[in-house]
Structure formats: C-alpha cells, structure tokens
Write an enzyme that holds these catalytic residues in place. Structure first.
Site, PDB file in Angstrom:
ATOM      1  N   ARG A 107       1.024  -0.988  -0.040  1.00 45.08           N
ATOM      2  CA  ARG A 107       0.110   0.004  -0.062  1.00 45.08           C
ATOM      3  C   ARG A 107       0.986   1.357  -0.066  1.00 45.08           C
ATOM      4  NH1 ARG A 107      -2.082  -3.746   2.886  1.00 45.08           N
ATOM      5  NH2 ARG A 107      -1.262  -2.941   4.806  1.00 45.08           N
ATOM      6  N   GLU A 148       3.761  -6.669  13.049  1.00 47.81           N
ATOM      7  CA  GLU A 148       2.715  -6.809  14.282  1.00 47.81           C
ATOM      8  C   GLU A 148       2.433  -8.213  14.303  1.00 47.81           C
ATOM      9  OE1 GLU A 148      -0.523  -4.223  13.595  1.00 47.81           O
ATOM     10  OE2 GLU A 148      -1.358  -4.850  15.545  1.00 47.81           O
TER      11      GLU A 148
HETATM   12  P1  AMP Z   1       4.962  -2.562  11.310  1.00 50.07           P
HETATM   13  O1  AMP Z   1       6.219  -3.028  10.725  1.00 50.07           O
HETATM   14  O2  AMP Z   1       4.391  -3.270  12.492  1.00 50.07           O
HETATM   15  O3  AMP Z   1       5.214  -1.263  11.654  1.00 50.07           O
HETATM   16  O4  AMP Z   1       3.722  -2.614  10.076  1.00 50.07           O
HETATM   17  C1  AMP Z   1       3.614  -1.732   9.451  1.00 50.07           C
HETATM   18  C2  AMP Z   1       3.193  -2.529   8.106  1.00 50.07           C
HETATM   19  O5  AMP Z   1       2.309  -3.560   8.371  1.00 50.07           O
HETATM   20  C3  AMP Z   1       2.623  -1.761   7.168  1.00 50.07           C
HETATM   21  O6  AMP Z   1       2.992  -1.853   5.733  1.00 50.07           O
HETATM   22  C4  AMP Z   1       1.358  -1.686   7.203  1.00 50.07           C
HETATM   23  O7  AMP Z   1       0.596  -1.453   6.167  1.00 50.07           O
HETATM   24  C5  AMP Z   1       1.090  -3.173   7.938  1.00 50.07           C
HETATM   25  N1  AMP Z   1       0.026  -3.091   8.867  1.00 50.07           N
HETATM   26  C6  AMP Z   1       0.511  -3.442  10.408  1.00 50.07           C
HETATM   27  N2  AMP Z   1      -0.341  -3.473  11.170  1.00 50.07           N
HETATM   28  C7  AMP Z   1      -1.665  -3.063  10.591  1.00 50.07           C
HETATM   29  C8  AMP Z   1      -2.967  -2.582  10.805  1.00 50.07           C
HETATM   30  N3  AMP Z   1      -3.422  -2.729  12.017  1.00 50.07           N
HETATM   31  N4  AMP Z   1      -3.868  -2.253  10.036  1.00 50.07           N
HETATM   32  C9  AMP Z   1      -3.254  -1.991   8.651  1.00 50.07           C
HETATM   33  N5  AMP Z   1      -1.905  -2.195   8.293  1.00 50.07           N
HETATM   34  C10 AMP Z   1      -0.953  -2.854   9.134  1.00 50.07           C
END
Ligand code: AMP
Length: 172
Positions: A60, A97
């Site tokens: 995205r 996550e």
């Molecule tokens: P992080 O590495 O944990 O900061 O996760 C960020 C990446 O995972 C981004 O590319 C987000 O699009 C996706 N992502 C993680 N958690 C979510 C969530 N709750 N909703 C949408 N996208 C998420």
C-alpha cells in the site's frame, strides 16, 4: 470543504489474524477528494525536508508513495518482498505486528548522499520502517523523514525510530 479523513478508514477486526484490527485505507484512496487531501497534507510536511526520493514499502506504500513522489517532484523507490525485484538487491529482515518478513531494494536504487523519505500507509510496531531505514543507510542515503497516513500509537513504533523525523496524519 475539508474531509474528516478518519471517516474514510475502515476498521476490519480479526484481519489478517484474530486480534488484529486492520486499518483499511481502500475507501480513502478510492475517494478523489480524500486522496488529494491526504497527499497534499503529507506533501506539506514533506516538502521542507527537500527529499530526492520517496521509498515506499510493499504494497500500500506504493499507492500513496507514488502519488507523493509525483506531487513533490521526487523519484520513487520500491521496497519489495524477497525474490520480487529482478536486479541485484540489498535486504533487511524485520518483525511485524503479525509475524516476520524481509524487504529488499535494488542495490543501485539510491545513491550516496540522496535525501530519502520513507513512506507507508500505517506505522504499527515500526519494524517495517526500521528495516527500510537500514536499507537506505546501507546504500549511503540519508533518511530525512518518515511520513505515514496512520499511526497506531499504542504499538510504540516511534520508539523504534528514535532520532528520526516521524510524522502521521491520523493517530489511533
Ligand atoms: P509495522 O512493521 O509493525 O510497523 O507494520 C507496518 C506494516 O504492516 C505496514 O506496511 C502496514 O501496512 C501493515 N500493518 C501493520 N499493522 C496494521 C494494521 N493494524 N492495519 C493495517 N496495516 C497494518
């Protein structure tokens, strides 16, 4: 007329795993006025940082990252999942996550000294963003900011990015 952008973010409970509330930006980017307002707001923050390149994370981050690059007169670099890029790459592993993953960029995508903005739709734990910081710095680029559309503040992603200039349009 100013749009309440949060009204264009859809919460999807238990996606992609039980317990995760997925922040879906598809309604926002499908709305011409909301998309423009989003890109304009992020661009206003980004412009004074004088970036040469916007680096977007799969997938995205490509959509709004591409629009942002065009709006700012920058080039766009794609960080992709392993094995997707056709040329020589550098790689960084990161924790999500919801799991582990790896990102790659082309080894010649960023030149030493280039000013790079790292962009994604959501800042969650910060693992993805931290990995892209490592990729940029491996190639000698300077990370001049990390603008996101959404920040999940309860996951403390900013702590992983301490020392870097982080911005988000909407906080949850
Ligand atoms: P992080 O590495 O944990 O900061 O996760 C960020 C990446 O995972 C981004 O590319 C987000 O699009 C996706 N992502 C993680 N958690 C979510 C969530 N709750 N909703 C949408 N996208 C998420």
């Amino acid at each position: 007329m100013t749009i309440d952008l949060s009204s264009k973010i859809r919460d999807v409970p238990d996606f992609p795993r039980p317990g995760i509330v997925f922040k879906d930006i598809m309604p926002l980017i499908a709305d011409a006025a909301a998309l423009k307002q989003t890109i304009d707001a992020v661009a206003e923050w980004a412009e004074p940082r004088k970036p040469d390149i916007i680096l977007g994370a799969e997938a995205r981050g490509y959509i709004t990252g591409g629009a942002l690059a065009c709006r700012l007169g920058c080039g766009f670099v794609a960080a992709r999942k392993p094995g997707k890029l056709p040329w020589r790459t550098v790689a960084a592993k990161y924790a999500l996550e919801y799991g582990f993953d790896q990102l790659e960029v082309h080894a010649d995508a960023i030149s030493a000294g280039q000013r790079v903005l790292i962009h994604d739709d959501v800042l969650a734990t910060g693992g993805t963003a931290k990995a892209t910081v490592e990729l940029v710095e491996q190639l000698g680029g300077e990370v001049v900011g990390l603008p996101f559309i959404i920040e999940l503040t309860f996951l403390n992603g900013r702590e992983k990015l301490a020392g870097y200039d982080v911005f988000s349009l909407l906080q949850y």
